[in-house]
Design a protein around this motif. Structure first.
Motif, PDB file in Angstrom:
ATOM      1  N   MET A  78       0.966  -1.042   0.068  1.00  0.00           N
ATOM      2  CA  MET A  78       0.009  -0.175  -0.132  1.00  0.00           C
ATOM      3  C   MET A  78       0.761   1.120   0.112  1.00  0.00           C
ATOM      4  SD  MET A  78      -3.523  -0.738   2.371  1.00  0.00           S
ATOM      5  CE  MET A  78      -2.335  -1.125   3.913  1.00  0.00           C
ATOM      6  N   GLY A  79       1.904   1.168   0.682  1.00  0.00           N
ATOM      7  CA  GLY A  79       2.717   2.271   0.738  1.00  0.00           C
ATOM      8  C   GLY A  79       3.312   2.678  -0.578  1.00  0.00           C
ATOM      9  N   VAL A  80       3.905   1.543  -1.453  1.00  0.00           N
ATOM     10  CA  VAL A  80       4.531   1.943  -2.693  1.00  0.00           C
ATOM     11  C   VAL A  80       3.632   2.434  -3.665  1.00  0.00           C
ATOM     12  CG1 VAL A  80       5.635   0.747  -4.396  1.00  0.00           C
ATOM     13  CG2 VAL A  80       6.326   0.367  -2.238  1.00  0.00           C
ATOM     14  N   SER A  81       2.100   1.624  -3.557  1.00  0.00           N
ATOM     15  CA  SER A  81       1.290   2.106  -4.269  1.00  0.00           C
ATOM     16  C   SER A  81       0.693   3.552  -4.246  1.00  0.00           C
ATOM     17  CB  SER A  81      -0.016   1.187  -4.302  1.00  0.00           C
ATOM     18  OG  SER A  81       0.364  -0.257  -4.386  1.00  0.00           O
ATOM     19  N   PHE A  82       0.592   3.792  -3.137  1.00  0.00           N
ATOM     20  CA  PHE A  82       0.300   5.420  -2.706  1.00  0.00           C
ATOM     21  C   PHE A  82       1.341   6.259  -3.220  1.00  0.00           C
ATOM     22  CE2 PHE A  82       1.035   8.774   0.048  1.00  0.00           C
ATOM     23  CZ  PHE A  82      -0.383   9.530   0.159  1.00  0.00           C
ATOM     24  N   LEU A  83       2.656   5.835  -2.996  1.00  0.00           N
ATOM     25  CA  LEU A  83       3.549   6.868  -3.742  1.00  0.00           C
ATOM     26  C   LEU A  83       3.614   6.907  -5.334  1.00  0.00           C
ATOM     27  CD1 LEU A  83       6.280   8.492  -3.093  1.00  0.00           C
ATOM     28  CD2 LEU A  83       7.569   6.494  -3.207  1.00  0.00           C
ATOM     29  N   LEU A  84       3.243   5.568  -5.640  1.00  0.00           N
ATOM     30  CA  LEU A  84       3.304   5.627  -7.217  1.00  0.00           C
ATOM     31  C   LEU A  84       1.953   6.704  -7.612  1.00  0.00           C
ATOM     32  CD1 LEU A  84       3.783   2.046  -8.188  1.00  0.00           C
ATOM     33  CD2 LEU A  84       5.164   4.176  -8.874  1.00  0.00           C
ATOM     34  N   MET A  85       0.891   6.602  -7.115  1.00  0.00           N
ATOM     35  CA  MET A  85      -0.251   7.373  -7.260  1.00  0.00           C
ATOM     36  C   MET A  85      -0.070   8.623  -7.029  1.00  0.00           C
ATOM     37  SD  MET A  85      -2.555   5.411  -8.464  1.00  0.00           S
ATOM     38  CE  MET A  85      -0.917   4.418  -9.234  1.00  0.00           C
ATOM     39  N   LEU A  86       0.624   9.114  -5.933  1.00  0.00           N
ATOM     40  CA  LEU A  86       1.181  10.369  -5.798  1.00  0.00           C
ATOM     41  C   LEU A  86       1.862  11.005  -6.663  1.00  0.00           C
ATOM     42  CD1 LEU A  86       0.652  12.652  -3.653  1.00  0.00           C
ATOM     43  CD2 LEU A  86       2.630  11.734  -2.129  1.00  0.00           C
ATOM     44  N   LEU A  87       2.877  10.338  -7.072  1.00  0.00           N
ATOM     45  CA  LEU A  87       3.744  10.937  -8.286  1.00  0.00           C
ATOM     46  C   LEU A  87       3.158  10.768  -9.546  1.00  0.00           C
ATOM     47  CD1 LEU A  87       7.007   8.894  -7.381  1.00  0.00           C
ATOM     48  CD2 LEU A  87       6.730  11.165  -6.867  1.00  0.00           C
ATOM     49  N   CYS A  88       2.367  10.061  -9.749  1.00  0.00           N
ATOM     50  CA  CYS A  88       1.613  10.011 -11.105  1.00  0.00           C
ATOM     51  C   CYS A  88       0.570  11.125 -11.384  1.00  0.00           C
ATOM     52  CB  CYS A  88       0.666   8.664 -11.327  1.00  0.00           C
ATOM     53  SG  CYS A  88       1.733   7.315 -12.144  1.00  0.00           S
ATOM     54  N   PHE A  89      -0.142  11.335 -10.161  1.00  0.00           N
ATOM     55  CA  PHE A  89      -1.071  12.411 -10.290  1.00  0.00           C
ATOM     56  C   PHE A  89      -0.894  13.625  -9.597  1.00  0.00           C
ATOM     57  CE2 PHE A  89      -3.087   8.248 -10.867  1.00  0.00           C
ATOM     58  CZ  PHE A  89      -3.427   8.215 -12.355  1.00  0.00           C
ATOM     59  N   ARG A  90      -0.010  13.612  -8.674  1.00  0.00           N
ATOM     60  CA  ARG A  90       0.351  14.793  -7.619  1.00  0.00           C
ATOM     61  C   ARG A  90      -0.964  15.360  -6.831  1.00  0.00           C
ATOM     62  NH1 ARG A  90       5.151  17.382  -8.141  1.00  0.00           N
ATOM     63  NH2 ARG A  90       4.349  19.504  -7.556  1.00  0.00           N
ATOM     64  N   SER A  91      -1.355  14.100  -6.507  1.00  0.00           N
ATOM     65  CA  SER A  91      -2.868  14.551  -5.891  1.00  0.00           C
ATOM     66  C   SER A  91      -3.003  13.521  -4.493  1.00  0.00           C
ATOM     67  CB  SER A  91      -4.171  14.497  -6.772  1.00  0.00           C
ATOM     68  OG  SER A  91      -5.197  14.155  -5.788  1.00  0.00           O
ATOM     69  N   LEU A  92      -2.902  14.198  -3.376  1.00  0.00           N
ATOM     70  CA  LEU A  92      -3.080  13.395  -2.292  1.00  0.00           C
ATOM     71  C   LEU A  92      -4.486  12.633  -2.095  1.00  0.00           C
ATOM     72  CD1 LEU A  92      -1.169  12.778   0.599  1.00  0.00           C
ATOM     73  CD2 LEU A  92      -2.757  14.698   1.553  1.00  0.00           C
ATOM     74  N   VAL A  93      -5.581  13.350  -2.553  1.00  0.00           N
ATOM     75  CA  VAL A  93      -6.848  12.687  -2.492  1.00  0.00           C
ATOM     76  C   VAL A  93      -6.923  11.563  -3.471  1.00  0.00           C
ATOM     77  CG1 VAL A  93      -9.339  13.211  -2.977  1.00  0.00           C
ATOM     78  CG2 VAL A  93      -7.801  15.043  -1.839  1.00  0.00           C
ATOM     79  N   ILE A  94      -6.344  11.736  -4.486  1.00  0.00           N
ATOM     80  CA  ILE A  94      -6.503  10.491  -5.574  1.00  0.00           C
ATOM     81  C   ILE A  94      -5.587   9.470  -5.189  1.00  0.00           C
ATOM     82  CG2 ILE A  94      -5.698   9.820  -7.804  1.00  0.00           C
ATOM     83  CD1 ILE A  94      -6.670  12.342  -8.795  1.00  0.00           C
ATOM     84  N   ALA A  95      -4.590   9.545  -4.480  1.00  0.00           N
ATOM     85  CA  ALA A  95      -3.660   8.423  -4.018  1.00  0.00           C
ATOM     86  C   ALA A  95      -4.368   7.692  -2.791  1.00  0.00           C
ATOM     87  CB  ALA A  95      -2.477   9.052  -3.509  1.00  0.00           C
ATOM     88  N   LEU A  96      -5.094   8.489  -2.060  1.00  0.00           N
ATOM     89  CA  LEU A  96      -6.112   7.825  -0.889  1.00  0.00           C
ATOM     90  C   LEU A  96      -6.894   7.063  -1.287  1.00  0.00           C
ATOM     91  CD1 LEU A  96      -5.747  10.826   1.892  1.00  0.00           C
ATOM     92  CD2 LEU A  96      -4.572   8.615   1.690  1.00  0.00           C
ATOM     93  N   THR A  97      -7.758   7.840  -2.267  1.00  0.00           N
ATOM     94  CA  THR A  97      -8.819   7.256  -3.063  1.00  0.00           C
ATOM     95  C   THR A  97      -8.608   5.822  -3.649  1.00  0.00           C
ATOM     96  OG1 THR A  97      -9.897   9.402  -3.303  1.00  0.00           O
ATOM     97  CG2 THR A  97     -10.637   7.463  -4.658  1.00  0.00           C
ATOM     98  N   SER A  98      -7.555   5.623  -4.370  1.00  0.00           N
ATOM     99  CA  SER A  98      -7.105   4.558  -4.906  1.00  0.00           C
ATOM    100  C   SER A  98      -6.890   3.385  -4.059  1.00  0.00           C
ATOM    101  CB  SER A  98      -5.648   4.690  -5.880  1.00  0.00           C
ATOM    102  OG  SER A  98      -4.538   5.147  -5.093  1.00  0.00           O
ATOM    103  N   ILE A  99      -6.246   3.592  -2.950  1.00  0.00           N
ATOM    104  CA  ILE A  99      -5.760   2.805  -1.873  1.00  0.00           C
ATOM    105  C   ILE A  99      -7.476   2.344  -1.439  1.00  0.00           C
ATOM    106  CG2 ILE A  99      -5.102   2.251   0.484  1.00  0.00           C
ATOM    107  CD1 ILE A  99      -2.676   2.650  -1.834  1.00  0.00           C
ATOM    108  N   VAL A 100      -8.123   3.120  -0.847  1.00  0.00           N
ATOM    109  CA  VAL A 100      -9.271   2.630  -0.281  1.00  0.00           C
ATOM    110  C   VAL A 100     -10.223   1.885  -1.391  1.00  0.00           C
ATOM    111  CG1 VAL A 100     -11.582   3.252   0.503  1.00  0.00           C
ATOM    112  CG2 VAL A 100      -9.614   4.727   1.209  1.00  0.00           C
ATOM    113  N   LEU A 101     -10.448   2.041  -2.630  1.00  0.00           N
ATOM    114  CA  LEU A 101     -11.066   1.628  -3.810  1.00  0.00           C
ATOM    115  C   LEU A 101     -10.522  -0.056  -3.737  1.00  0.00           C
ATOM    116  CD1 LEU A 101     -12.019   4.332  -6.211  1.00  0.00           C
ATOM    117  CD2 LEU A 101     -13.513   3.176  -4.405  1.00  0.00           C
ATOM    118  N   ASN A 102      -9.164  -0.227  -4.010  1.00  0.00           N
ATOM    119  CA  ASN A 102      -8.405  -1.288  -3.915  1.00  0.00           C
ATOM    120  C   ASN A 102      -8.814  -2.091  -2.973  1.00  0.00           C
ATOM    121  OD1 ASN A 102      -7.447  -0.270  -6.390  1.00  0.00           O
ATOM    122  ND2 ASN A 102      -5.428  -0.405  -5.875  1.00  0.00           N
ATOM    123  N   LEU A 103      -8.843  -1.491  -1.485  1.00  0.00           N
ATOM    124  CA  LEU A 103      -8.976  -2.498  -0.435  1.00  0.00           C
ATOM    125  C   LEU A 103     -10.491  -2.957  -0.616  1.00  0.00           C
ATOM    126  CD1 LEU A 103      -7.204  -0.438   2.358  1.00  0.00           C
ATOM    127  CD2 LEU A 103      -6.707  -2.487   1.650  1.00  0.00           C
TER     128      LEU A 103
END
Length: 783
Positions: free
Chosen positions: A541-566
């Protein structure tokens, strides 16, 4: 302003310009890996390699001492009409003993009338023996015993012989694995081909992804044989490799070919279309493959060798599939050109059509946009409902009798033995070491152990003691109360470890007495998995969050992606628990619930799903971000992104679901659990999550989707390389795009494609400026 290279585009262009080198290089690499792998042979895990905890120490003591306990076997002599005290029954038992002895490959044969292994209802007797030689190869040598018993059984029509043990059980699993592996190959490939025919409407375009995926699997199996010399692998690893290789390999090629076909339909010349596909879908494949590989690396934190093998195998096949999609595929596409559409299937011809930025969304998406709160609540509630059975999930290391189909003769024999002779199929094994195993103290300790164990009621007869004088080791097999895996057996194991052994064997001079055996192994294995869940989950989850943060430069989208995947993972856990533990609808998947989920399944499913789900998430959100960055408001950008990606997400999801579902139809229990769990999760992820939950949540969040705290704005952005961002056409301006299923990547225009984030400094919000590019640079990264 410095221009950044797009690695995927560079590889694609190079491959198209060096077609022979790319194609023949690929073929030579596949052949070389296959030949070298066959020469090396695949190294499998030994029993000691699987172990962990106290049972692992017990196995390691025996390995270090060079002691290999002969594979234990049992013959169940049963009659519905005869009793054990009848002459006919005694004769059947005697003939069974003779048949086993005459094979010449058995030892330590126990006559049940001497060992006391007679059923209380007087209809069963248990002949116990061991197979001579290396226990690791006993499964390959046990067939003569099976044949001898079959022959002897013909002389006793009122009696049945059933064989079960370490050798015959493993042989049954190996035979089923071979049949399942062949069936998976011959079923998954036609199913995937059928879906691809519908997607492309042309035979050649449909066959090409399958050929590349299969060659990637073959190459990866050869490479796995080489790496297994360093990290041995489980027998199921090849099947896991095939499962993942087919799923991602076909999907990656689908992304690439669809995008190239779309560009041609939009009026691009062949070279430009291939260059755009390389820069957009090629980059998507690269990011997806790296994401999946990184997620798989989380299994290294499990502390179990079997997971290390799974991780290596899946990482190898995914990276090889990525390499093939980025090199040999564009080379082949360059050779074929428009002939890739050869072999058109009547009624399935795909025609390009033009969409405008103001196109109305479909019924489902339109409803989601009108009532996002309702769909978000209903969607989350549905996912939580599916996940709820997982609250009572029970995991255990399934034995051969549980892994094999319920109607398998070996499995039925094992269940009968468990019922009549509890603990006999899987006794606890105490490895007793001391300074002098023949000393009076050691002998007295063993005698005290037997006395105290039987008096406790937690251990049953017969207790078997084998002394290895040269190594000063005694191996004590003690049948536990219960059926060998239930709560009574677990309590008996605890009593054995915490009370009986410390009070007897441990008191001998220099003594150690770790307790092993099947139940001990399963208990320790589960304990290790439980303790590794936190580091594995945290890493993935940490690496996935970091990848989403770098891809979209959005803290919200990174968190949303983790929650939806869970949510997707939770739903998969819930379905597996409901079907395979509770038995809800188990008949629908052709199985009988075994009362537990295979112990390694939850961790493996979590890692795989997180990697695959991020693939879809990055693809869809990239298109939304692209539209938003070029001027559309949040709601319109969400609508455009979902509408543009719906086709390819559905197609890619269907292929993965089909491949996973094929494994759910196989006979082995772990295959069924893996296939059903992954198929359900991917189906939900590609439909409910991406079509309803994601758009509804993003609409509700509004501008907050793109929020990045000031203190994080130093983070680098995963740029798109040599590409351009052109303004989004005004409302009503045509956006050339092929009919669904659309390929991944950015929307295309007649002048080229555009990509979110390709804006010089990497700004992603509104107002991001565009630069004018030369024709050869007019490509985008899509994701």
């Amino acid at each position: 302003m410095a221009r950044r290279r797009n690695l995927a585009a560079s590889l694609g262009v190079w491959s198209a310009q060096h077609r022979k080198t790319a194609i023949f290089g690929w073929l030579l690499a596949v052949i070389a890996l296959t030949v070298l792998g066959n020469m090396a042979g695949q190294k499998s895990l030994t029993e000691a390699d699987y172990g962990t905890g106290e049972s692992g120490r017990a196995a390691r003591v025996l390995v270090d001492a060079g002691i290999k306990t002969p594979a234990p076997e049992m013959v169940l002599v049963h009659s519905d009409t005869l009793t054990t005290d009848s002459a006919a029954f005694r004769g059947a038992v005697a003939d069974a003993v003779t048949a086993v002895r005459d094979t010449g490959i058995t030892r330590d044969i126990g006559d049940p009338y001497k060992t006391g292994a007679l059923g209380e209802d007087k209809h069963d007797a248990l002949v116990q023996f061991a197979v001579k030689g290396d226990p690791d190869t006993a499964a390959d040598r046990v067939q003569p015993v099976i044949d001898a018993l079959d022959k002897a059984g013909k002389g006793h029509p009122d009696v049945t012989y059933g064989q079960y043990g370490a050798a015959s059980g493993l042989k049954g699993i190996n035979d089923s694995l071979g049949e399942d592996f062949s069936r998976a190959e011959f079923t998954a490939v036609p199913v995937a081909l059928g879906i691809l025919l519908v997607v492309f409407g042309a035979l050649l375009a449909a066959v090409l992804p399958l050929v590349l995926a299969l060659t990637a699997c073959v190459a990866a199996m050869g490479l796995l044989s080489l790496t297994s010399q360093l990290v041995p692998v489980d027998g199921m690893t090849n099947s896991v490799l095939l499962l993942m290789g087919l799923a991602v390999g076909v999907d990656y090629c689908l992304f690439y070919i669809r995008r190239e076909r779309e560009e041609r339909a939009a009026g691009q010349d062949k070279e430009t279309a291939l260059r755009v596909a390389a820069a957009t879908s090629g980059r998507s494949v690269l990011i997806s493959g790296l994401t999946v590989a990184v997620a798989m690396a989380g299994m290294f934190f499990s502390g179990l060798t079997v997971f290390e093998g799974f991780a290596i195998a899946t990482i190898e096949v995914v990276l090889i599939a990525v390499l093939g999609s980025m090199t040999v595929l564009p080379a082949i596409m360059s050779v074929l050109g428009d002939r890739v559409g050869a072999g058109r299937i009547p009624g399935l011809r795909r025609k390009a059509r033009v969409r405008t930025a103001s196109d109305k969304p479909g019924r489902l998406l339109g409803a989601v946009l009108k009532a996002p709160a309702l769909f978000a609540v209903v969607g989350i509630a549905a996912m939580l409902l599916l996940a709820s059975p997982a609250l009572s999930i029970k995991t255990e290391k399934l034995g051969p009798d549980q892994l094999l189909p319920a109607d398998n003769v070996t499995a039925q024999t094992a269940k009968r033995i468990e019922k009549v002779f509890p603990g006999a199929p899987a006794p606890a094994q105490v490895v007793f070491t001391t300074d002098d195993i023949t000393s009076p103290e050691a002998t007295a300790a063993i005698a005290a152990f037997e006395q105290r164990a039987l008096a406790s009621g937690e251990v049953r007869k017969p207790i078997d003691v084998t002394v290895h004088k040269a190594a000063n080791i005694a191996v004590i097999n003690a049948p536990l109360a219960g059926d060998g895996r239930d709560a009574a057996s677990v309590d008996a194991l605890k009593t054995l470890r915490n009370d009986i052994v410390p009070a007897t064997l441990a008191k001998a001079p220099g003594a150690t007495a770790p307790v092993g055996g099947d139940l001990a192994f399963s208990t320790d294995y589960n304990d290790q998995l439980t303790s590794s869940i936190v580091p594995v989950f945290a890493f993935v989850m940490g690496v996935s969050f970091l990848l989403m943060l770098l891809c979209f430069r959005s803290l919200v989208i990174a968190l949303t992606s983790i929650v939806l995947n869970l949510l997707s993972v939770g739903a998969a856990y819930g379905v597996m628990t409901a079907v395979f533990q509770k038995g809800w609808g188990d008949g629908l998947v052709g199985t009988t619930a075994v009362g537990a989920v295979e112990s390694w399944m939850p961790l493996f499913v979590f890692v795989v799903l997180f990697g695959l789900s991020m693939d879809y998430h990055v693809f869809v959100v990239s298109r939304i971000q692209e539209a938003h960055g070029r001027g559309l408001d949040n709601r319109a950008a969400v609508a455009h992104g979902i509408r543009s990606t719906a086709g390819v997400v559905t197609s890619a999801g269907l292929i993965m679901v089909a491949v996973f579902a094929v494994f759910g139809t196989l006979s082995m229990q772990d295959f069924k659990q893996l296939g059903v769990g992954l198929a359900v999760a991917v189906l939900l992820d590609a439909t409910l999550v991406r079509a309803a939950l994601l758009p509804s949540v993003m609409v509700l969040l509004g501008r907050a989707n793109w929020w990045l705290p000031r203190w994080l704005r130093w983070l680098p952005q995963l740029g798109h390389g040599e590409e351009t961002a052109t303004p989004l056409p005004a409302q009503g301006t045509p956006l050339p795009q092929a009919a669904p299923p659309a390929a991944p990547g950015a929307s295309t225009t007649g002048a080229g494609a555009t990509g979110a984030g390709a804006t010089g400094a990497g700004a992603t919000g509104r107002g991001a400026h565009a630069r004018t590019a030369a024709p050869e640079d007019r490509v985008s990264a899509g994701r």
